[in-house]
Design an enzyme around this catalytic site. Structure first.
Site, PDB file in Angstrom:
ATOM      1  CG  HIS A  74     -44.726 -22.632 -25.627  1.00 26.20           C
ATOM      2  ND1 HIS A  74     -44.413 -21.397 -26.149  1.00 26.20           N
ATOM      3  CD2 HIS A  74     -45.832 -22.446 -24.844  1.00 26.20           C
ATOM      4  CE1 HIS A  74     -45.292 -20.498 -25.698  1.00 26.20           C
ATOM      5  NE2 HIS A  74     -46.157 -21.115 -24.920  1.00 26.20           N
ATOM      6  CB  ALA A  75     -43.288 -28.681 -28.850  1.00 22.76           C
TER       7      ALA A  75
END
Length: 308
Positions: free
Chosen positions: A117-118
């Site tokens: 998700h980064a």
């Protein structure tokens, strides 16, 4: 099989926080108590320059120097601390080391990682840096420097949540193919388009899941063959997961791993695994699923080496 761990660096989380950081220690302790399958090593930290291959310099500096805003920390889901920064760079380092080992030996693993998700310029959803994106870019650079050839990379993301950060980082990069199979109604609620997305309904069980996986894998094998794969083997599609919303059994998850890893081995595509998500109501069930994943990876590594 080589497996790299980074659980010595803990997060300073408030009581009741739902991120199950102890699962990484429990996973390592299981294999310490059952020696022979894995050659475990502590991960070295990723360098600032390595992180900058996938992240903006301003964001890297904000994490390393403790300059994340309150809003950035809320989006990540962790408060900043020196140990949070150390844990993040060591987890990326574990994927870098696993990728190098996979290129040398066929199969290797990060016993954490999968922080998909980064984004390039921010963290999100318990993900600070994108370990797979950094490791992929670094392996491509090292491969080109040594061989003057392009290293094609395949990301197989079977965490129950869509790999939005990874998809965004590689959106315009034809050398990296991103595949994510995930819950349609689960986080992140604003998805980023991967090269191949397969969305699954709530309650999806073993037969439907494995049929969808088989169809997707057949599409992958029609692509130009990659020189390296990253496999995010999330345990969160499990029926006992608090956040997953799917209904795979423990046997179904193991069969998922077997199909992915067998297909990669048969095509002689090196693979670096990461454990990605897993939030079991009973944490022991999550650890058991990830033990199964690493056991299967070690079995495939042995078969790979036997073919050398």
């Amino acid at each position: 099989m080589l497996a790299f761990h980074s659980d010595a660096h803990s997060l300073l989380l408030p009581p009741g926080h739902r991120f199950p950081q102890s699962k990484y220690r429990l996973l390592r302790e299981h294999f310490e108590a059952h020696p022979g399958l894995l050659r475990m090593e502590a991960a070295a930290p990723a360098t600032e320059g390595e992180l900058a291959l996938a992240h903006t310099p301003d964001y890297v500096e904000a994490v390393l120097l403790g300059r994340l805003t309150a809003a950035q920390q809320r989006e990540i889901g962790f408060p900043w601390s020196p140990s949070m920064a150390a844990r993040s760079v060591h987890s990326v380092g574990a994927s870098i080391m696993a990728a190098r080992a996979a290129l040398a030996e066929g199969v290797a693993a990060n016993m954490a990682g999968g922080t998909h998700h980064a984004y390039a310029d921010k963290g999100s959803g318990y993900c600070v840096f994108n370990d797979v994106a950094v490791a992929a870019r670094l392996m491509q650079a090292e491969w080109h420097r040594a061989r003057r050839q392009l290293l094609r990379v395949l990301v197989i993301d079977l965490d129950v949540h869509q790999g939005n950060g990874t998809a965004a980082i590689f959106r315009d990069d034809d050398s990296v193919f991103t595949f994510s199979m995930h819950g349609a109604k689960n986080f992140p609620f604003r998805k980023e388009p991967s090269d191949l997305d397969v969305e699954l309904p709530d309650g999806c069980a073993d037969d439907e899941y494995l049929a969808a996986l088989d169809t997707a894998l057949e599409r992958l094998w029609q692509l130009p063959p990659p020189g390296l794969a990253f496999y995010l083997a999330g345990a969160d599609p499990h029926e006992g997961d608090r956040l997953g919303r799917l209904k795979l059994t423990t046997a179904g998850l193991l069969e998922r791993d077997r199909r992915v890893l067998t297909a990669l081995r048969e095509r002689r595509i090196p693979v670096a695994l990461s454990m990605a998500g897993g939030y079991g109501r009973d944490l022991a069930s999550t650890v058991a699923c990830q033990v199964n994943t690493l056991n299967e990876a070690a079995r495939q590594w042995a078969l790979w080496r036997a073919q050398d």
